[in-house]
Design a protein around this motif. Sequence first.
Motif, short mmCIF file in Angstrom:
data_model
loop_
_atom_site.label_atom_id
_atom_site.label_comp_id
_atom_site.label_asym_id
_atom_site.label_seq_id
_atom_site.Cartn_x
_atom_site.Cartn_y
_atom_site.Cartn_z
N GLU A 1 -74.16 -83.79 13.92
CA GLU A 1 -75.16 -82.98 14.60
C GLU A 1 -75.77 -83.75 15.77
OE1 GLU A 1 -79.03 -80.22 13.45
OE2 GLU A 1 -78.40 -81.86 12.15
N PHE A 2 -76.06 -85.03 15.57
CA PHE A 2 -76.63 -85.86 16.64
C PHE A 2 -75.65 -85.99 17.80
CE2 PHE A 2 -77.00 -90.08 18.59
CZ PHE A 2 -78.28 -89.98 19.12
N ASN B 1 -76.82 -77.57 8.81
CA ASN B 1 -78.07 -77.75 8.09
C ASN B 1 -77.97 -77.37 6.62
OD1 ASN B 1 -79.45 -78.65 10.37
ND2 ASN B 1 -79.86 -76.56 11.05
N ASN C 1 -77.57 -78.15 2.74
CA ASN C 1 -78.03 -79.30 1.95
C ASN C 1 -76.84 -80.05 1.36
OD1 ASN C 1 -80.77 -78.82 2.33
ND2 ASN C 1 -80.81 -77.28 0.70
N HIS D 1 -74.13 -86.00 3.55
CA HIS D 1 -75.28 -85.53 4.31
C HIS D 1 -75.47 -86.38 5.58
CE1 HIS D 1 -79.16 -83.80 5.21
NE2 HIS D 1 -79.72 -85.00 5.19
N GLU D 2 -75.27 -87.69 5.45
CA GLU D 2 -75.39 -88.57 6.61
C GLU D 2 -74.31 -88.26 7.65
OE1 GLU D 2 -75.33 -92.55 5.25
OE2 GLU D 2 -77.27 -92.42 4.19
N TYR E 1 -72.92 -85.38 8.22
CA TYR E 1 -73.29 -84.15 8.90
C TYR E 1 -74.40 -84.40 9.92
CZ TYR E 1 -70.48 -80.88 6.18
OH TYR E 1 -69.43 -80.18 5.63
N GLU E 2 -75.33 -85.24 9.55
CA GLU E 2 -76.40 -85.56 10.49
C GLU E 2 -75.86 -86.31 11.71
OE1 GLU E 2 -79.34 -87.72 8.34
OE2 GLU E 2 -80.37 -85.92 7.60
N ASN E 3 -74.91 -87.20 11.50
CA ASN E 3 -74.30 -87.92 12.62
C ASN E 3 -73.55 -86.97 13.55
OD1 ASN E 3 -75.26 -90.38 11.66
ND2 ASN E 3 -73.41 -90.78 10.46
#
Length: 295
Positions: free
Chosen positions: A31-32, A16, A18, A24-25, A27-29
Amino acid sequence: MANISVNTTLLNESINVNHNGSLHEDYENIEFILHVVTYIIAGIGLPLLLVAIYALYSQVKNGQVAPVYIINLFISDLIQLCCLIIWESEPEEVMIQRVNYTYTFGVLTSVGFMVCISLERYLVIAHPLWYRFRRTIRISVGVCVVVWIISLVLSFTVVPWVTEFVANMVVSIFIIIPFPLFIFFLVGTLRALSTSVSVPSDEKRRIVAILVLVLLIYTLLFLPYIILLTAGTYFYDFTLNVLSHLFVKLSPLADLLLYVFIKKETFRKLWTSVCCCRKENNDTINTDTINLDHM
């Protein structure tokens, strides 16, 4: 990493951070994907562990001692899976801290009972007479109580009240100590196999398989976590953080393989299938060789 809890929450804070743009994308992928993997592990592991515990408990009621440690190992795995489910529900900060310590408690007890399983299998081969007259359900239950108490004290008394560095060292030392023990039990068992005449050959193969499996589970799934605990204070590596926690999450599913080896009927069927496949392959190779000779 502010304290030991960050080490056990996978990437609740490190992901999480920044970031901008494609990073950033990414890291979000990640995490998902980790959330999906966690749900899969919990969804598969919980029902299988409950079924395995029930099946092994019926053996203990019939007076068999061997499944006692594996039952307790599966209970510690259930604790870990329950903590994973609570983490995914995104509880409040106070609840997260408690779940972190509970998860550490589950991991420590899991390693402790893996040692008990290896020790018990080693004694069957290396010291069969001593084991035959000393093994009782009462002694096994007493050992289990000691493992639970030690892990409980470390997780809820020592870890919360010391610095991050000390907590990491305490947990890593507790987890790394079994490594030479696993190797000693396996090597000692292999050496004692040649002189052991009281144990049937099928039982010998099953015992060696259990010891090898425990060592593999520990080496592949827990050693990266130990490296993270010891090195995380000095440097941070995102890949190591992700993989080490992911491997520890997979340990409850890997422990379920012990159920296959502890059940004599299941192991016998598996061994027969392996032998049949090996025989078929050898027959195929011999046939091909004969055909080539005649060409």
